[in-house]
Design a protein around this motif. Structure first.
Motif, mmCIF file in Angstrom:
data_model
loop_
_atom_site.group_PDB
_atom_site.id
_atom_site.type_symbol
_atom_site.label_atom_id
_atom_site.label_comp_id
_atom_site.label_asym_id
_atom_site.label_seq_id
_atom_site.Cartn_x
_atom_site.Cartn_y
_atom_site.Cartn_z
ATOM 1 N N SER A 106 0.820 -1.203 0.000
ATOM 2 C CA SER A 106 0.000 0.000 0.000
ATOM 3 C C SER A 106 0.855 1.255 0.000
ATOM 4 N N SER A 107 2.039 1.153 0.619
ATOM 5 C CA SER A 107 2.913 2.323 0.666
ATOM 6 C C SER A 107 3.373 2.744 -0.721
ATOM 7 N N GLN A 108 3.353 1.805 -1.697
ATOM 8 C CA GLN A 108 3.796 2.125 -3.049
ATOM 9 C C GLN A 108 2.629 2.399 -3.996
ATOM 10 N N LEU A 109 1.429 2.061 -3.571
ATOM 11 C CA LEU A 109 0.327 2.057 -4.526
ATOM 12 C C LEU A 109 -0.570 3.274 -4.398
ATOM 13 N N PHE A 110 0.024 4.431 -4.458
ATOM 14 C CA PHE A 110 -0.722 5.661 -4.570
ATOM 15 C C PHE A 110 -0.371 6.297 -5.910
ATOM 16 N N PRO A 111 -1.375 6.834 -6.615
ATOM 17 C CA PRO A 111 -1.129 7.316 -7.978
ATOM 18 C C PRO A 111 0.015 8.302 -8.076
ATOM 19 N N VAL A 112 0.855 8.076 -9.050
ATOM 20 C CA VAL A 112 2.006 8.929 -9.288
ATOM 21 C C VAL A 112 1.885 9.553 -10.665
ATOM 22 N N SER A 113 1.806 10.854 -10.709
ATOM 23 C CA SER A 113 1.768 11.570 -11.973
ATOM 24 C C SER A 113 2.139 13.010 -11.677
ATOM 25 N N ARG A 114 3.415 13.286 -11.679
ATOM 26 C CA ARG A 114 3.880 14.600 -11.230
ATOM 27 C C ARG A 114 3.353 15.743 -12.089
ATOM 28 N N GLY A 115 3.065 15.436 -13.355
ATOM 29 C CA GLY A 115 2.543 16.483 -14.225
ATOM 30 C C GLY A 115 1.036 16.483 -14.327
ATOM 31 N N ARG A 116 0.389 15.877 -13.361
ATOM 32 C CA ARG A 116 -1.051 15.700 -13.418
ATOM 33 C C ARG A 116 -1.783 17.027 -13.528
ATOM 34 N N ALA A 117 -2.740 17.099 -14.458
ATOM 35 C CA ALA A 117 -3.482 18.341 -14.663
ATOM 36 C C ALA A 117 -4.802 18.339 -13.911
ATOM 37 N N LYS A 118 -5.307 17.154 -13.533
ATOM 38 C CA LYS A 118 -6.608 17.052 -12.895
ATOM 39 C C LYS A 118 -6.479 16.396 -11.530
ATOM 40 N N GLU A 119 -7.488 16.663 -10.700
ATOM 41 C CA GLU A 119 -7.534 16.017 -9.409
ATOM 42 C C GLU A 119 -7.857 14.539 -9.586
ATOM 43 N N ALA A 120 -7.561 13.769 -8.552
ATOM 44 C CA ALA A 120 -7.905 12.355 -8.591
ATOM 45 C C ALA A 120 -9.409 12.192 -8.720
ATOM 46 N N GLY A 121 -9.832 11.064 -9.318
ATOM 47 C CA GLY A 121 -11.247 10.804 -9.490
ATOM 48 C C GLY A 121 -11.979 10.720 -8.163
ATOM 49 N N ALA A 122 -13.291 10.915 -8.208
ATOM 50 C CA ALA A 122 -14.102 10.936 -6.994
ATOM 51 C C ALA A 122 -14.062 9.595 -6.271
ATOM 52 N N GLU A 123 -14.039 8.493 -7.004
ATOM 53 C CA GLU A 123 -14.023 7.176 -6.371
ATOM 54 C C GLU A 123 -12.747 6.974 -5.572
ATOM 55 N N LEU A 124 -11.636 7.387 -6.130
ATOM 56 C CA LEU A 124 -10.359 7.264 -5.429
ATOM 57 C C LEU A 124 -10.330 8.150 -4.195
ATOM 58 N N ALA A 125 -10.791 9.383 -4.329
ATOM 59 C CA ALA A 125 -10.794 10.302 -3.192
ATOM 60 C C ALA A 125 -11.670 9.771 -2.062
ATOM 61 N N GLU A 126 -12.801 9.171 -2.409
ATOM 62 C CA GLU A 126 -13.729 8.662 -1.397
ATOM 63 C C GLU A 126 -13.153 7.466 -0.656
ATOM 64 N N ILE A 127 -12.562 6.512 -1.383
ATOM 65 C CA ILE A 127 -12.031 5.324 -0.719
ATOM 66 C C ILE A 127 -10.819 5.692 0.133
ATOM 67 N N ARG A 128 -10.058 6.683 -0.310
ATOM 68 C CA ARG A 128 -8.916 7.118 0.495
ATOM 69 C C ARG A 128 -9.385 7.741 1.811
ATOM 70 N N THR A 129 -10.453 8.542 1.757
ATOM 71 C CA THR A 129 -11.011 9.149 2.964
ATOM 72 C C THR A 129 -11.522 8.073 3.916
ATOM 73 N N GLN A 130 -12.202 7.061 3.369
ATOM 74 C CA GLN A 130 -12.709 5.976 4.207
ATOM 75 C C GLN A 130 -11.570 5.201 4.858
ATOM 76 N N LEU A 131 -10.509 4.947 4.096
ATOM 77 C CA LEU A 131 -9.385 4.191 4.645
ATOM 78 C C LEU A 131 -8.688 4.972 5.754
ATOM 79 N N LEU A 132 -8.460 6.256 5.541
ATOM 80 C CA LEU A 132 -7.828 7.065 6.587
ATOM 81 C C LEU A 132 -8.690 7.094 7.842
ATOM 82 N N GLY A 133 -10.017 7.189 7.668
ATOM 83 C CA GLY A 133 -10.910 7.179 8.822
ATOM 84 C C GLY A 133 -10.850 5.861 9.585
ATOM 85 N N ALA A 134 -10.798 4.750 8.847
ATOM 86 C CA ALA A 134 -10.709 3.442 9.494
ATOM 87 C C ALA A 134 -9.390 3.281 10.230
#
Length: 220
Positions: A106-134
């Motif tokens: 899990s420590s390696q599996l966060f999206p990497v795109s240094r030149g990213r123009a857009k925010e992460a998708g809503a599904e990714l943002a939501e599951i990340r929030t749930q995981l941090l809360g847990a």
């Protein structure tokens, strides 16, 4: 369309679904071994599938990376919830989750795109929030039981997991890949167990620092 979803909304045929599952598993292993600098060509080589097949389901590397991150974070979230429900004491639950997340990389599996123009998708943002809360819930319960030092928080844990390196890359001579995860998670857990003998000199990070870390280092 979210970059984290395959381009077609219609149900996949059995062979296409099998291809997607194979791509995700191989790509997860590739990125765990080599980091996100690894190419889609390496995913194609290890999977035995053509580049066209991969791009048919994932239009770009960002889409593939986000889908893997969602998969891994969902598995980690399920693990936290299961450990809290099944383990009779909080320290076994905590160590079970930590070892699971390390072996999932899990420590390696966060999206990497240094030149990213857009925010992460809503599904990714939501599951990340749930995981941090847990994870916050797990940390709090373990501290209340007196098993985890009380001067760390869930955001410390996330940062520490990111310090554990991926598997050493293959040598090409048939030698087994060296994986030091068990060794390092053992040291980490020993340092986290209450009461802790070394005072911590800096305040614990919060959500703002974690968001800044993933935004600047991982592009998330």
């Amino acid at each position: 369309m979210s970059p984290s979803t395959p381009p077609a909304d219609r149900p996949l045929r059995a062979d296409a679904r099998q291809n997607v599952e194979q791509i995700l598993q191989v790509a997860q292993d590739v990125f765990a071994d080599l980091g996100y600098q690894a190419s889609i060509a390496e995913v194609a080589r290890r999977s035995g599938l053509g580049m066209g097949t991969i791009y048919r389901h994932f239009p770009n590397k960002t889409a593939l990376v986000e889908r893997i991150a969602i998969k891994v974070m969902q598995e980690s979230l399920d693990q936290v919830r299961g450990a809290l429900a099944e383990e009779p004491a909080t320290w076994p639950a905590f160590t079970r989750v930590m070892r699971h997340m390390v072996h999932l990389r899990s420590s390696q599996l966060f999206p990497v795109s240094r030149g990213r123009a857009k925010e992460a998708g809503a599904e990714l943002a939501e599951i990340r929030t749930q995981l941090l809360g847990a994870l916050e819930d797990l940390v709090t319960r373990t501290q209340r039981a007196g098993a985890l030092r009380d001067d760390v928080n869930a955001f410390d844990i996330v940062m520490m997991l990111n310090s554990i390196p991926p598997r050493l890359p293959e040598t090409g001579d048939g030698s087994p890949t060296t994986d030091l995860a068990d060794r390092y998670i053992g040291v980490l857990l020993d340092g986290l167990r209450a009461p802790g003998s070394e005072p911590l000199s800096q305040p614990a990070p919060g959500r703002r620092e974690i968001d800044q870390f993933f935004r600047t280092v991982h592009g998330l």
